[in-house]
Design a protein around this motif. Structure first.
Motif, PDB file in Angstrom:
ATOM      1  N   VAL A 240       0.995  -1.095   0.069  1.00  0.00           N
ATOM      2  CA  VAL A 240       0.099  -0.028  -0.072  1.00  0.00           C
ATOM      3  C   VAL A 240       0.963   1.272  -0.012  1.00  0.00           C
ATOM      4  N   VAL A 241       1.955   1.254   0.753  1.00  0.00           N
ATOM      5  CA  VAL A 241       2.729   2.390   0.887  1.00  0.00           C
ATOM      6  C   VAL A 241       3.387   2.611  -0.523  1.00  0.00           C
ATOM      7  N   GLY A 242       3.871   1.632  -1.145  1.00  0.00           N
ATOM      8  CA  GLY A 242       4.655   1.911  -2.392  1.00  0.00           C
ATOM      9  C   GLY A 242       3.683   2.327  -3.483  1.00  0.00           C
ATOM     10  N   SER A 243       2.410   2.012  -3.472  1.00  0.00           N
ATOM     11  CA  SER A 243       1.390   2.124  -4.517  1.00  0.00           C
ATOM     12  C   SER A 243       1.060   3.611  -4.936  1.00  0.00           C
ATOM     13  N   ASN A 244       1.346   4.383  -3.751  1.00  0.00           N
ATOM     14  CA  ASN A 244       1.382   6.010  -3.642  1.00  0.00           C
ATOM     15  C   ASN A 244       2.517   6.602  -4.025  1.00  0.00           C
ATOM     16  N   ALA A 245       3.749   5.932  -4.250  1.00  0.00           N
ATOM     17  CA  ALA A 245       4.878   6.290  -4.682  1.00  0.00           C
ATOM     18  C   ALA A 245       5.299   6.317  -6.226  1.00  0.00           C
ATOM     19  N   SER A 246       5.894   7.067  -6.926  1.00  0.00           N
ATOM     20  CA  SER A 246       6.256   6.907  -8.369  1.00  0.00           C
ATOM     21  C   SER A 246       7.151   5.551  -8.531  1.00  0.00           C
ATOM     22  N   ASP A 247       6.805   4.688  -9.255  1.00  0.00           N
ATOM     23  CA  ASP A 247       7.321   3.382  -9.713  1.00  0.00           C
ATOM     24  C   ASP A 247       7.612   2.584  -8.433  1.00  0.00           C
ATOM     25  N   PHE A 248       6.707   2.644  -7.655  1.00  0.00           N
ATOM     26  CA  PHE A 248       7.126   1.803  -6.140  1.00  0.00           C
ATOM     27  C   PHE A 248       8.150   2.376  -5.206  1.00  0.00           C
ATOM     28  N   LEU A 249       8.848   3.231  -5.753  1.00  0.00           N
ATOM     29  CA  LEU A 249      10.454   3.689  -5.073  1.00  0.00           C
ATOM     30  C   LEU A 249       9.984   4.689  -4.043  1.00  0.00           C
ATOM     31  N   VAL A 250      10.573   3.930  -2.728  1.00  0.00           N
ATOM     32  CA  VAL A 250      10.263   4.724  -1.567  1.00  0.00           C
ATOM     33  C   VAL A 250      11.319   5.334  -0.734  1.00  0.00           C
ATOM     34  N   SER A 251      12.717   4.830  -1.072  1.00  0.00           N
ATOM     35  CA  SER A 251      13.814   5.360  -0.655  1.00  0.00           C
ATOM     36  C   SER A 251      15.141   4.979  -1.405  1.00  0.00           C
ATOM     37  N   THR A 252      15.845   6.036  -1.519  1.00  0.00           N
ATOM     38  CA  THR A 252      17.220   5.898  -2.209  1.00  0.00           C
ATOM     39  C   THR A 252      18.245   6.459  -1.401  1.00  0.00           C
ATOM     40  N   TRP A 253      19.664   5.670  -1.561  1.00  0.00           N
ATOM     41  CA  TRP A 253      20.653   6.171  -0.866  1.00  0.00           C
ATOM     42  C   TRP A 253      21.729   5.903  -1.725  1.00  0.00           C
ATOM     43  N   SER A 283      17.055  -0.447   8.174  1.00  0.00           N
ATOM     44  CA  SER A 283      15.600  -0.954   8.949  1.00  0.00           C
ATOM     45  C   SER A 283      14.664  -0.160   8.494  1.00  0.00           C
ATOM     46  N   GLY A 284      13.346  -0.870   8.571  1.00  0.00           N
ATOM     47  CA  GLY A 284      12.058  -0.248   8.191  1.00  0.00           C
ATOM     48  C   GLY A 284      11.369  -1.419   7.359  1.00  0.00           C
ATOM     49  N   GLY A 285      10.073  -1.689   7.805  1.00  0.00           N
ATOM     50  CA  GLY A 285       9.371  -2.568   7.045  1.00  0.00           C
ATOM     51  C   GLY A 285       8.282  -2.054   5.849  1.00  0.00           C
ATOM     52  N   TYR A 286       8.303  -0.609   5.901  1.00  0.00           N
ATOM     53  CA  TYR A 286       7.672   0.146   4.568  1.00  0.00           C
ATOM     54  C   TYR A 286       8.864   0.987   3.971  1.00  0.00           C
ATOM     55  N   VAL A 287       9.451   1.777   4.590  1.00  0.00           N
ATOM     56  CA  VAL A 287      10.324   2.592   3.932  1.00  0.00           C
ATOM     57  C   VAL A 287      11.912   2.340   4.642  1.00  0.00           C
ATOM     58  N   PRO A 288      12.725   1.515   4.239  1.00  0.00           N
ATOM     59  CA  PRO A 288      13.909   1.298   4.788  1.00  0.00           C
ATOM     60  C   PRO A 288      14.856   2.593   4.615  1.00  0.00           C
ATOM     61  N   ASN A 289      15.654   2.840   6.158  1.00  0.00           N
ATOM     62  CA  ASN A 289      16.470   3.834   6.307  1.00  0.00           C
ATOM     63  C   ASN A 289      17.803   3.303   7.185  1.00  0.00           C
TER      64      ASN A 289
END
Length: 409
Positions: A240-253, A283-289
């Motif tokens: 559900v969290v990724g469905s609201n993000a562009s191309d399912f991308l939730v974090s980059t490092w 760590s993070g089950g939805y948006v890893p950091n």
């Protein structure tokens, strides 16, 4: 008059006698209550004493168990097997996966075959996540998915396969080569595409890993920026969290001047990346950091992990030992690694609860995280694969001619 006084005197005497009797009964009641109270206190003390004795006994047994050193083992069960030329055995959960160019099958310690899959694969690309495996051919277009119990499905791709990762639920992510673009496609075990990206967006996908539940995908993209090597670690969320993000991308490092050839999820909330100079834990089950980073200045020789610990093997920094194993506890990211030294050349290292096992064809060492060597010994016959059985200090040994279950003693 005297008669009346005599009667009154008798009545008074009776009253005094009655009162004395009442007093005696009261004293008896008080004595009875005191006896009950003393009995209850004695019972409480006896119970407390028993509890203390049992607690001391339990602590003693635990300490004896923790400090017990094993010097040998018993073979508690054994079944014959026929080895196939060109076949490889590996661990799938606590069972045995055997594969070759002609097919694969999974069996338990009793020798029972749970499934068998035939195929023709020249250069196998294989990914394991817990009890689930995905198998494909480099440059091929078929992916076979199974777990310890059964075959889950077959996926057909439209482009040649370069790399694979699988979730424990059977979701598969494949790195696919087009004529001038490299794609990263994610499929359900039935073959439906659930997500995709390509290298023009981020760089070349050096490593990929799915979380056990299949909801998160980690990709290490490598690229050059003005002649400088860089790696982007990208996390995608297919929930559900990724469905609201562009191309399912939730974090980059982004990491400058560092090559990261290994990324892995160890559970649904924790992933790690091994670079040429640093270990990073996310760590993070939805948006890893990023939660922790550990620097090193030597080349990593091997990487081992379970759902809690990460182990990196280096050549030793002292002359007395050949290898150094750094163990990182992902539940205690503020602590430094535990460091262990050993000399034996190893086939594999695996974690089993709060112990780890180092072995090769002929010998084995079992160590606790506290540094106690629980066992060091030689195998009766050459061992190709050793896996935990699920019971304390009991293991399954796969040889060319048998599957042996052993218990340390």
């Amino acid at each position: 008059m005297r008669s009346i006084l005599h009667q009154i005197g008798g009545i008074m005497a009776d009253i005094r006698s009655y009162m004395k009797e009442i007093e005696k009964r009261g004293e008896k009641r008080e004595d009875y209550k005191e006896k009950i109270a003393k009995h209850r206190m004695a019972s409480v003390f006896r119970i407390l004493l028993i509890v203390v004795v049992l607690a001391v006994a339990v602590v003693f047994l635990i300490l004896q168990y923790r400090n017990k050193i094993y010097t040998d083992y018993d073979i508690v069960a054994s079944v014959d097997r026929e080895s196939v030329s060109g076949a490889t055995d590996m661990r799938l959960g606590n069972l045995i996966l055997t594969f070759s160019k002609d097919g694969a099958h999974c069996r338990d310690a009793r020798g029972n075959v749970n499934w068998n899959q035939t195929f023709e694969i020249q250069d196998i690309r294989l990914a394991v996540n817990g009890n689930t495996v995905a198998m494909g051919d480099y440059n091929g277009r078929e992916i076979y998915v199974a777990n310890t119990e059964k075959l889950l499905g077959e996926i057909s791709t439209t482009m040649p396969i370069r790399e694979l990762t699988v979730s424990e639920t059977g979701t598969v992510t494949a790195v696919l080569a087009d004529s001038d673009i490299t794609w990263v496609n994610t499929y359900s075990s039935s073959g439906m595409i659930e997500g995709r990206t390509h290298m023009d967006d981020s760089g070349y996908p050096m490593a990929v890993s799915l979380s056990p539940n299949g909801e998160l995908l980690c990709v290490a993209y490598v690229y050059l920026d003005a002649g400088v090597l860089k790696t982007n670690i990208a996390f995608y969320n297919f929930g559900v969290v990724g469905s609201n993000a562009s191309d399912f991308l939730v974090s980059t490092w982004a990491y400058t001047d560092m090559l990261i050839p290994t990324v892995k999820f160890i559970n649904n909330d924790t992933a790690f990346a091994v670079g040429d100079g640093q270990l990073i834990i996310y760590s993070g089950g939805y948006v890893p950091n990023p939660q922790a980073g550990y620097m090193y200045d030597r080349e990593v020789q091997s990487v081992f992990y379970d759902d809690r610990y990460i182990g990196l093997v280096f050549f030793s920094d002292n002359s007395e030992n050949k290898y150094q194993l750094n163990v990182y506890d992902t539940t205690k990211t503020n602590e430094q690694a535990k460091v262990f030294y050993f000399d034996m050349d190893y086939t594999d290292i695996f974690f089993d609860k709060d112990t780890f096992v180092i072995y090769n064809e002929t010998e084995c060492r079992v160590m606790t995280m506290g540094g106690i060597e629980k066992f060091r010994g030689n195998f009766v016959k050459p061992v190709g694969l050793m896996i935990p059985s699920g019971k304390a200090y009991r293991y399954i040994l796969i040889t060319d001619s048998s599957i042996d279950t052993i218990q340390l003693k």
